[in-house]
Design a protein around this motif. Structure first.
Motif, PDB file in Angstrom:
ATOM      1  N   GLN A  31       0.816  -1.206   0.000  1.00 43.71           N
ATOM      2  CA  GLN A  31       0.000   0.000   0.000  1.00 43.71           C
ATOM      3  C   GLN A  31       0.857   1.267   0.000  1.00 43.71           C
ATOM      4  O   GLN A  31       0.630   2.197  -0.771  1.00 43.71           O
ATOM      5  N   ALA A  32       1.852   1.277   0.838  1.00 42.61           N
ATOM      6  CA  ALA A  32       2.696   2.463   0.975  1.00 42.61           C
ATOM      7  C   ALA A  32       3.412   2.761  -0.340  1.00 42.61           C
ATOM      8  O   ALA A  32       3.436   3.909  -0.807  1.00 42.61           O
ATOM      9  N   LEU A  33       3.956   1.730  -0.961  1.00 44.19           N
ATOM     10  CA  LEU A  33       4.719   1.945  -2.195  1.00 44.19           C
ATOM     11  C   LEU A  33       3.792   2.417  -3.303  1.00 44.19           C
ATOM     12  O   LEU A  33       4.133   3.285  -4.114  1.00 44.19           O
ATOM     13  N   GLN A  34       2.612   1.815  -3.316  1.00 41.41           N
ATOM     14  CA  GLN A  34       1.599   2.213  -4.279  1.00 41.41           C
ATOM     15  C   GLN A  34       1.249   3.692  -4.096  1.00 41.41           C
ATOM     16  O   GLN A  34       1.255   4.475  -5.048  1.00 41.41           O
ATOM     17  N   GLU A  35       1.002   4.066  -2.875  1.00 48.53           N
ATOM     18  CA  GLU A  35       0.626   5.459  -2.602  1.00 48.53           C
ATOM     19  C   GLU A  35       1.748   6.430  -2.923  1.00 48.53           C
ATOM     20  O   GLU A  35       1.508   7.586  -3.253  1.00 48.53           O
ATOM     21  N   LEU A  36       2.978   5.944  -2.809  1.00 43.84           N
ATOM     22  CA  LEU A  36       4.112   6.813  -3.132  1.00 43.84           C
ATOM     23  C   LEU A  36       4.292   6.965  -4.637  1.00 43.84           C
ATOM     24  O   LEU A  36       5.130   7.730  -5.104  1.00 43.84           O
ATOM     25  N   GLY A  37       3.513   6.199  -5.399  1.00 40.47           N
ATOM     26  CA  GLY A  37       3.561   6.319  -6.851  1.00 40.47           C
ATOM     27  C   GLY A  37       4.814   5.732  -7.470  1.00 40.47           C
ATOM     28  O   GLY A  37       5.218   6.114  -8.567  1.00 40.47           O
ATOM     29  N   LEU A  38       5.422   4.807  -6.778  1.00 36.07           N
ATOM     30  CA  LEU A  38       6.630   4.178  -7.331  1.00 36.07           C
ATOM     31  C   LEU A  38       6.257   3.097  -8.335  1.00 36.07           C
ATOM     32  O   LEU A  38       5.139   2.592  -8.346  1.00 36.07           O
ATOM     33  N   ARG A  39       7.210   2.729  -9.191  1.00 37.06           N
ATOM     34  CA  ARG A  39       7.015   1.622 -10.120  1.00 37.06           C
ATOM     35  C   ARG A  39       7.815   0.423  -9.611  1.00 37.06           C
ATOM     36  O   ARG A  39       8.877   0.583  -9.003  1.00 37.06           O
ATOM     37  N   GLN A  40       7.298  -0.759  -9.938  1.00 37.82           N
ATOM     38  CA  GLN A  40       7.948  -2.015  -9.529  1.00 37.82           C
ATOM     39  C   GLN A  40       9.457  -2.009  -9.744  1.00 37.82           C
ATOM     40  O   GLN A  40      10.242  -2.346  -8.869  1.00 37.82           O
ATOM     41  N   ASN A  41       9.835  -1.643 -10.958  1.00 37.10           N
ATOM     42  CA  ASN A  41      11.242  -1.819 -11.305  1.00 37.10           C
ATOM     43  C   ASN A  41      12.141  -0.694 -10.803  1.00 37.10           C
ATOM     44  O   ASN A  41      13.338  -0.711 -11.022  1.00 37.10           O
ATOM     45  N   GLU A  42      11.542   0.246 -10.093  1.00 40.34           N
ATOM     46  CA  GLU A  42      12.355   1.284  -9.451  1.00 40.34           C
ATOM     47  C   GLU A  42      12.686   0.922  -8.010  1.00 40.34           C
ATOM     48  O   GLU A  42      13.422   1.632  -7.337  1.00 40.34           O
ATOM     49  N   VAL A  43      12.066  -0.165  -7.540  1.00 38.42           N
ATOM     50  CA  VAL A  43      12.234  -0.532  -6.141  1.00 38.42           C
ATOM     51  C   VAL A  43      13.103  -1.771  -6.044  1.00 38.42           C
ATOM     52  O   VAL A  43      12.978  -2.700  -6.836  1.00 38.42           O
ATOM     53  N   LEU A  44      14.012  -1.756  -5.074  1.00 37.81           N
ATOM     54  CA  LEU A  44      14.812  -2.951  -4.803  1.00 37.81           C
ATOM     55  C   LEU A  44      14.588  -3.349  -3.350  1.00 37.81           C
ATOM     56  O   LEU A  44      14.839  -2.560  -2.433  1.00 37.81           O
ATOM     57  N   PHE A  45      14.120  -4.584  -3.175  1.00 33.11           N
ATOM     58  CA  PHE A  45      14.006  -5.130  -1.829  1.00 33.11           C
ATOM     59  C   PHE A  45      15.239  -5.980  -1.552  1.00 33.11           C
ATOM     60  O   PHE A  45      15.535  -6.912  -2.308  1.00 33.11           O
ATOM     61  N   VAL A  46      15.931  -5.656  -0.499  1.00 31.65           N
ATOM     62  CA  VAL A  46      17.074  -6.495  -0.094  1.00 31.65           C
ATOM     63  C   VAL A  46      16.685  -7.149   1.217  1.00 31.65           C
ATOM     64  O   VAL A  46      16.243  -6.460   2.147  1.00 31.65           O
ATOM     65  N   SER A  47      16.804  -8.461   1.285  1.00 30.94           N
ATOM     66  CA  SER A  47      16.400  -9.110   2.531  1.00 30.94           C
ATOM     67  C   SER A  47      17.407 -10.145   2.976  1.00 30.94           C
ATOM     68  O   SER A  47      18.223 -10.632   2.198  1.00 30.94           O
ATOM     69  N   GLY A  48      17.313 -10.476   4.259  1.00 29.93           N
ATOM     70  CA  GLY A  48      18.166 -11.518   4.837  1.00 29.93           C
ATOM     71  C   GLY A  48      17.454 -12.856   4.825  1.00 29.93           C
ATOM     72  O   GLY A  48      16.535 -13.078   4.044  1.00 29.93           O
ATOM     73  N   ILE A  49      17.886 -13.754   5.700  1.00 30.33           N
ATOM     74  CA  ILE A  49      17.262 -15.075   5.777  1.00 30.33           C
ATOM     75  C   ILE A  49      16.448 -15.170   7.062  1.00 30.33           C
ATOM     76  O   ILE A  49      16.894 -14.767   8.126  1.00 30.33           O
ATOM     77  N   GLY A  50      15.275 -15.732   6.950  1.00 29.93           N
ATOM     78  CA  GLY A  50      14.322 -15.836   8.055  1.00 29.93           C
ATOM     79  C   GLY A  50      12.932 -15.718   7.445  1.00 29.93           C
ATOM     80  O   GLY A  50      12.801 -15.542   6.225  1.00 29.93           O
ATOM     81  N   GLN A  51      11.922 -15.792   8.265  1.00 34.61           N
ATOM     82  CA  GLN A  51      10.558 -15.654   7.731  1.00 34.61           C
ATOM     83  C   GLN A  51      10.376 -14.276   7.119  1.00 34.61           C
ATOM     84  O   GLN A  51       9.793 -14.116   6.051  1.00 34.61           O
ATOM     85  N   ALA A  52      10.884 -13.258   7.822  1.00 37.84           N
ATOM     86  CA  ALA A  52      10.774 -11.892   7.316  1.00 37.84           C
ATOM     87  C   ALA A  52      11.507 -11.780   5.980  1.00 37.84           C
ATOM     88  O   ALA A  52      11.033 -11.109   5.053  1.00 37.84           O
ATOM     89  N   GLY A  53      12.637 -12.447   5.886  1.00 40.13           N
ATOM     90  CA  GLY A  53      13.476 -12.355   4.699  1.00 40.13           C
ATOM     91  C   GLY A  53      12.804 -12.867   3.442  1.00 40.13           C
ATOM     92  O   GLY A  53      13.244 -12.575   2.320  1.00 40.13           O
ATOM     93  N   LYS A  54      11.725 -13.630   3.607  1.00 40.06           N
ATOM     94  CA  LYS A  54      11.026 -14.144   2.421  1.00 40.06           C
ATOM     95  C   LYS A  54      10.111 -13.092   1.795  1.00 40.06           C
ATOM     96  O   LYS A  54       9.671 -13.252   0.654  1.00 40.06           O
ATOM     97  N   THR A  55       9.802 -12.066   2.537  1.00 45.92           N
ATOM     98  CA  THR A  55       8.837 -11.050   2.098  1.00 45.92           C
ATOM     99  C   THR A  55       8.996 -10.610   0.641  1.00 45.92           C
ATOM    100  O   THR A  55       8.025 -10.600  -0.116  1.00 45.92           O
ATOM    101  N   PRO A  56      10.216 -10.229   0.221  1.00 45.15           N
ATOM    102  CA  PRO A  56      10.359  -9.713  -1.144  1.00 45.15           C
ATOM    103  C   PRO A  56       9.891 -10.688  -2.224  1.00 45.15           C
ATOM    104  O   PRO A  56       9.489 -10.256  -3.309  1.00 45.15           O
ATOM    105  N   HIS A  57       9.931 -11.973  -1.910  1.00 39.29           N
ATOM    106  CA  HIS A  57       9.499 -12.948  -2.916  1.00 39.29           C
ATOM    107  C   HIS A  57       7.982 -12.914  -3.111  1.00 39.29           C
ATOM    108  O   HIS A  57       7.472 -13.513  -4.045  1.00 39.29           O
ATOM    109  N   TYR A  58       7.281 -12.248  -2.217  1.00 40.20           N
ATOM    110  CA  TYR A  58       5.814 -12.254  -2.277  1.00 40.20           C
ATOM    111  C   TYR A  58       5.231 -10.923  -2.718  1.00 40.20           C
ATOM    112  O   TYR A  58       4.036 -10.687  -2.582  1.00 40.20           O
ATOM    113  N   ILE A  59       6.080 -10.034  -3.203  1.00 36.06           N
ATOM    114  CA  ILE A  59       5.591  -8.733  -3.637  1.00 36.06           C
ATOM    115  C   ILE A  59       6.379  -8.371  -4.889  1.00 36.06           C
ATOM    116  O   ILE A  59       7.504  -8.829  -5.072  1.00 36.06           O
TER     117      ILE A  59
END
Ligand SMILES: Cc1ncc(C[n+]2csc(CCOP(=O)(O)OP(=O)(O)O)c2C)c(N)n1
Ligand SMILES: Cc1ncc(C[n+]2csc(CCOP(=O)(O)OP(=O)(O)O)c2C)c(N)n1
Ligand code: SF4
Ligand code: SF4
Ligand SMILES: [Mg+2]
Ligand SMILES: [Mg+2]
Lengths: 289, 576, 576, 289
Positions: A31-59
């Motif tokens: 929601q936040a990224l959408q509201e900021l008017g960003l485009r998918q390919n302008e955003v980079l998610f960097v994550s570690g390992i753990g349950q939280a770290g899987k997040t980028p794979h789901y968005i």
């Protein structure tokens, strides 16, 4: 959980437990990224390992899913090399405050212009519930059968001590607050920490939805709270009892790491064509005879 | 080849490096070829260090024990250095330092008493200029004319005041005159006929220069001897070369920043030594899995652990090759000299990017800190091959970062350069980069990655040969032993023994042509600076082959030709 | 040997591990031998996991694909598991889960519809007891008598309320009855004549139990699958066993805490997997240099990088052997099964302490998570050899931590146990432990340390052989492939092919006796769970030898006899 | 520099530069241990790599000279295994706050009963003068030719944020103060940090003897200063200008890591003979059939 029509679409299939606080987080993030008017390919998610770290794979977005604990240096390198990317670093409390503790200190000092979301479930989720630096005193886990012996790490106070320019806490169960906080974090020029209280329904029986529902209140709404007052902010982070504040504790502007390299980064490094002129001159200069 | 050797010894902080640097420049300018190495302790002041310069009228590739001029800034240099002095060699010493012991210490060797500090004081110059007295004094052994030395001082102190330049020239002249007076008409070392322009560089200059020439854009590192020189070189020229060099809080951060930068599409590297390299290994495995190019310079020093931090060894070879956990494609290069160091850095980046994998460049303290004169680098010989990269309209939304292809190489897209999303992960993944659990899918992705290793092997850098084509004896080495082996081969061939030198600029994967060499008749020896024979084990693992014998050194000092010859102990050729 | 196989499949969190554990205990109690392995995804809920139990009247050392009873808690189990079902096998499924699709999915296989949750609800028991319905149902295939199952439930719920025990027994009986009704008088698997007492353990129980039996006093670790079980075992029993187990903030801290504790004189260890091991390598080099004993369990999973965190592989072998930078003595052990895991831990500590060096114990997910029935461990067979240790008056003020001795082993003094001071350093040092720079002194200290490596090699654990003494074919492996190789050897010998199995419990240094085996006539194959053939490279590096062929697996799943046989594809014996 | 007659004799030969602040530190250390009446073989010095890390080799005592940055976990393990030893961890500011930053956070949280002396010369000495996390903004070094870009790390504020039980600063040039502070640190039950301002005469031309001589004042002498007031202590650590306080900023008692293991550590682990009774019982207990 789908979020159709959104540039930052969320996957229907995840490896998270039903009811996990991560669902609230990913929704707010989208929601936040959408509201900021960003485009998918302008955003980079960097994550570690753990349950939280899987997040980028789901968005939807670019993803660099790296090592446990190494979220921040990886994100720092990526941001320095391509400042055009909106870099969002994502990790768990174990990732960020245990394995990655040293990077936490120094990424804040460097003040690289990224957003850092910590899914703070106060436990090591993916490895089945061991204590994290955020676990409460006395919590019994597989590695702490006599109960956790260390005082819980206070990421907000630590970040403020390091003069982190944007230090906030939010809660996975309050989508509006979280969305707003993530937006502010992304908009902040410099390192922005959002520690997100995240119920882990499987392993953390202490810090549950109910626990938080009864306790959290919004600091942003508090009249007279001055988020530029470092000492007051530091003091307020210690409130963790019947009442737990969420919101932006501290915010100041300071030069970012990118500013330091402004002579080089007139455009993103990755957009700069390599040109051998300088090396040619240097070799000439080094000639003797 | 008769070479002329100068050794300057003293405590850290006494200025021997400054004296050495003045001389190196002047010698190069005058036209000689040279090789200079440094020996220093892990401390900032005191101890016993030396700086040794060997010069000749032909390229010099290694060092020699015997010296012609020994400049002693402390007593230890006199005590330890004496046995290395040639019979017609001279000791230049400071009588104010040796004091009453001078006579006993000097032991009737040719010597010149030169009170460096007193000389400058008598000329009303500041103490620090004592270095130029020494430089001038040594120059008298090399030339009857001080012009080039004076020009050199002019250049070295170019950004200082006129008084400083003139003062240094003045005191250099005093040192020069004093020695000339004593040695008189002594013959000077022969000079090359057409020296031409040359560069005077150490490995720690050539490696970063090579990286810049290859289009380096990002570096992050944490200081560690003997790799720090690389880092400081890039930091120094970073602003002008438009390279971001960021000091990290530790080596783990350094390598991960490097990987983060590389993922976005810039050439990125880090540099460290054994301990730091160990800390980086986890991330090398990530680079292997996520197929992110990365170049790591490991400047070796004697281990295990902190060992001898300022000395040399080749003891990280096995570790660099094993590199990390799990199987993934990789390459390990090992430049043998300053020139190779420059050009191999370009190759390292090409390999890393074409095969999207980690590449380690093994240096060591001897290569890092030793100066050589080399022909100016030819940028036309530096080819930049960035591998399969797509951008623009091709990089549509259906882009797959790990697309299965015939050769195992999936085209790279730099994030933000196309519509497609670039999804990379260290977890096992599908073509799109998302996490998988399935066995078949894993197998396929593993095979895709490892297919690249075969390609890397097929184009491994060829061995560099010297000496006889029909050898009775073959000496095989890698990295900084190159010059020593070449010189040993040269000497043996001159003695009528047919010997070949084989230098391996790439140690992993080894070139398959090495097998032909191993199968040739003749006795074969492996030369390396470590205890256990790590190159030997590597060759055995690949070719199931063992050498006739081995020449190893592990006292922290560099191998030279004399060391090789004395270990072979003569009789290496059949019938001798 | 005809064995009976049970497979329980479902989502994470559905209770398959609980069902499995009830069964394992009951099966063991009833007298059978068993081998059980687990297959799970890197997530906490959902996905598709299974728990597979193989039982027989003789010891069972590996797993088999075909199953007799398939218990499906989800649809996927029915879809994926069907082809593994023997023709007379049964699927037990929950009709409430399969719904309308049941008929299509079941595809006319023998099946039993058992609505687990409904059964408990009808009996007014809580849902969670559905696990016991399943356990009781399966039991009907094994026995006509429910007593042992009921006793097992009594034990498993011993510390819960009476109602819980009785409830579970009640619902188990319901499941049992339902199945009995359908399968009727079906023959039951044969039972051993004199089973006797046994332990039922997985590798992750046997390793820490072995460590406790060896006198472990200190552990520090950071959780990492599949090593976490070791850590949690020690944490669980720590208080009673008087062992301090402290969770560290990262693996670097874990290994360094371990080294700090060991330095003071206690047996200390840590446990991790590939990524954590990589982070520990710098400290392993320190342990090598400072000669501090340390035991590290590396429970392997498929790399590179995070790879498949819950699957199995043997891909860290090369890395574990290379271990770190610089040359230093070391050993790498690789237990093949639960029993060996227990006893080898004792050996690991003995080696570490006798030779004052790091020892790595390579486990993997398959060993870690697979249960076997084993004879009760004999503590008399656990010898504790702490090496050269001095204390009291001998440890006078002139004590030298790194005293030169004939065998390279310097007596240890625990700090505070004598007058002497214990000075240890990772920098190169003299006998007293203080820092040095001298080349000769370095050389001597290096030789002293490496002398120990020769001793370790001389007493390397011998290969464990099975099968024919005069083999035409030899299968060589290490670690968790032991049972699979033994079974393949057994099957081939029964088929008239003379085959020998060679299991290597120690992979570095390799025992020299292995060379005799390699020199024997006959075709030789190396069996290992990795892509590149890391054991093969290790043997080649040592013995300059290559096998006839190799059998490798790298899809994250464990090798078993069928896999070996199908890769050999018949015709392995001459003339066949 | 010799200190004869002292149990904690100092070596005459060191690898330090003449005039280095380390000489003042080693003198005070020797003096403090002597005054505490300890014996050589009861003391264990654990050190990292750097100029500071060499200290233990120049004073009498047991020594474990370990890796760069790993001083604290090594000292923690040693103390847990033999609580009879007085464990003094020694390292540089690079060692402790750069490479070892994560251990700094967590050793304080664990509150292991050791003394930690940081020779804070605000520079990487042994590797020839690169910036450390303690270097002042703008300091030009080999790796920071454009000047240091990060705000200096504040170890005291960080330690107080982590509720470190003993947080002090002293100065290598004030032998009496330093001796007194080290004594108090060793006597403190729990983790005791002493950050010692140490002039590096070779590489740090900013933070010199003169710089400190003009600025340091003794907080311990300040009337009304309450070292149990965490917030006040935190605030005071930020004073770094014309005046620089030295002294004990913060001191509280909290349970130590050893206390957590009190059921096991009735005597030092290393003094406990291994006894197979428990394992025998456990195996018996595990028998089935
Ligand atoms: C170097 C390394 N150490 C340990 C692990 C194992 N590991 C994976 S996730 C995890 C902890 C997860 O906790 P947290 O970061 O809080 O994430 P959560 O799962 O709770 O979201 C650990 C220890 C690893 N993958 N790599
Ligand atoms: C893993 C590792 N990285 C880097 C080094 C190189 N190194 C040795 S000492 C040092 C820094 C020293 O600074 P500090 O800790 O402040 O000590 P000082 O010399 O200033 O007393 C570094 C980077 C090392 N030995 N090991
Ligand atoms: S284990 Fe906890 S954090 Fe992980 S997915 Fe389940 S509820 Fe979420
Ligand atoms: S370099 Fe600095 S810290 Fe190191 S010994 Fe010299 S003065 Fe002391
Ligand atoms: Mg967590
Ligand atoms: Mg320092």
């Amino acid at each position: 959980m789908a979020n159709r029509g959104n540039e930052f679409n969320i996957c229907k299939e995840t490896a998270w437990c039903p009811g996990c606080g991560n669902f609230g987080i990913i929704r707010s993030l989208s929601q936040a990224l959408q509201e900021l008017g960003l485009r998918q390919n302008e955003v980079l998610f960097v994550s570690g390992i753990g349950q939280a770290g899987k997040t980028p794979h789901y968005i939807k977005g670019n993803v660099l899913n790296t090592l446990h604990g190494r979220t921040l240096p990886t994100a720092t390198g990526a941001k320095l090399a391509n400042g055009d990317l909106t870099v969002i670093a994502i990790g768990g409390d174990g990732d960020g405050y245990a394995e990655g503790g040293n990077h936490f200190l120094h990424a804040i000092r460097k003040n690289v212009n990224i957003t850092y979301l910590v899914h703070d479930n106060q436990v090591f989720g993916l490895t089945k519930g061991q204590a994290s630096p955020r676990s409460d005193l006395g919590m019994v886990t597989g590695t702490t059968p006599q109960g956790v012996e260390n005082e819980a790490f206070n990421p907000l106070a630590t970040a403020i001590t390091l003069n982190g320019g944007f230090v906030a806490r939010s809660y996975a169960g309050d989508q509006a607050h979280l969305t707003r906080t993530i937006k502010a974090a992304v908009e902040h020029e410099g390192f922005a920490l959002v520690d997100i209280l995240q119920p882990c329904v499987t392993f953390n029986k202490i810090n549950t939805y109910q626990f938080y529902r009864e306790r959290v209140y919004d600091l942003d709404q508090e009249e007279g709270y001055d988020r530029t007052n470092r000492q007051e902010a530091w003091a307020r982070t210690w409130e963790w009892g019947d009442k737990i504040p969420i919101g932006i504790f501290y915010q100041v502007e300071r030069p970012t790491l990118g500013d330091h390299f402004s002579a080089i980064l007139d455009q993103p490094l990755v957009r700069q064509e390599y040109d051998s002129t300088f090396v040619r001159q240097l070799i000439d200069q080094l000639k003797i005879g | 080849m008769r070479t002329f050797n100068i050794k300057i010894g003293g405590e850290a902080g006494q200025g021997l490096v400054s004296i050495g640097n003045i001389l190196l420049r002047a010698i190069t300018k005058e036209g000689w070829y040279l090789f200079a190495h440094q020996d220093y302790e892990s401390r900032i002041r005191g101890g016993h260090n030396f700086f040794q310069i060997r010069l000749g009228d032909q390229p010099v590739s290694s060092w020699e024990k015997e010296v012609d001029v020994l400049v002693a800034l402390d007593k230890t240099t006199v005590t330890l250095g004496q046995e290395e002095l040639r019979s017609d060699g001279f000791i230049i010493y400071d009588p104010d330092v040796l004091g009453d012991e001078a006579d006993t210490l000097l032991n009737q060797r040719n010597s010149i008493a030169l009170p460096f500090v007193r000389v400058v004081e008598e000329l009303d110059q500041p103490k620090i200029m004592a270095n130029s007295v020494a430089a001038g004094a040594i120059w008298a052994f090399l030339s009857d004319d001080l012009t080039v030395m004076q020009e050199t001082l002019e250049i070295i102190f170019a950004n200082r005041s006129r008084e400083i330049v003139v003062g240094n020239q003045l005191v250099a002249e005093a040192g020069f005159a004093k020695v000339q007076e004593i040695i008189g008409e002594r013959a000077k070392p022969a000079k090359p006929a057409h020296p031409g322009e040359r560069l005077l560089l150490k490995g720690n200059d050539a490696l970063p220069l090579g990286a810049l020439a290859a289009g380096l854009k990002f570096m992050s590192a944490y200081p560690m001897t003997p790799a720090t020189g690389v880092t400081e070189f890039i930091a120094h020229y970073g602003q002008d070369a438009k390279v971001v060099m960021e000091q990290a809080e530790d080596e783990i951060s350094a390598i991960n920043m490097t990987i983060g930068a590389s993922y976005t599409g810039v050439r990125a590297m880090t540099a460290t030594s054994g301990g730091g390299f160990a800390l980086m290994t986890e991330a090398l495995s990530l680079a292997g899995s996520a197929e992110i190019p990365v170049v790591v310079i490991n400047a070796q020093r004697p281990g295990p652990s902190t060992g001898l931090p300022t000395r040399t060894e080749q003891g990280d070879l096995s570790f660099a090759v094993a590199m990390s956990f799990g199987d993934f494609p990789r390459a390990v290069l090992a430049p043998g000299d300053v020139e190779e160091a420059f050009y191999l850095m370009g190759e390292a980046f090409n390999l890393a990017e074409e095969y999207q994998m980690p590449v380690v460049v093994l240096s060591d303290q001897h290569l890092a800190d030793s100066y050589t004169t080399v022909p100016p680098f030819d940028l036309k010989k530096v080819e930049i091959r960035r591998g399969k990269v797509i951008a623009g309209p091709e990089a549509g939304p259906e882009y797959l970062r790990y697309q299965f292809t015939e050769d195992g190489i999936s085209p790279r897209l730099y994030p933000g350069f196309g519509k497609g999303l670039v999804v990379s992960a260290g977890d096992e993944h599908d073509e799109a980069g998302h996490l998988i659990e399935d066995g078949e899918a894993r197998k396929k992705m593993m095979e895709k990655r490892m297919a690249k290793q075969k390609l890397v092997e097929a184009r491994a850098l060829e061995p560099v040969l010297c000496g006889s084509d029909e050898p009775e004896v073959i000496l095989i080495g890698f990295g900084s032993t190159k010059g020593a082996i070449a010189e040993a081969v040269h000497i043996l061939n001159q003695e009528g023994c047919k010997v070949q030198g084989v230098h391996l600029p790439q140690v992993f994967p080894l070139p398959s042509s090495l097998e032909d060499i191993l199968q040739e008749p003749g006795r074969k020896f492996i030369v390396e600076s470590n205890y256990s024979g790590q190159l030997e084990a590597l060759i055995a693992a690949r070719f199931a082959w063992k050498p006739t014998g081995s020449i190893r050194r592990y006292d922290g000092r560099p191998i030279n030709a004399e060391y090789i010859l004395s270990t072979l102990q003569g009789g290496v050729c059949r019938g001798k």
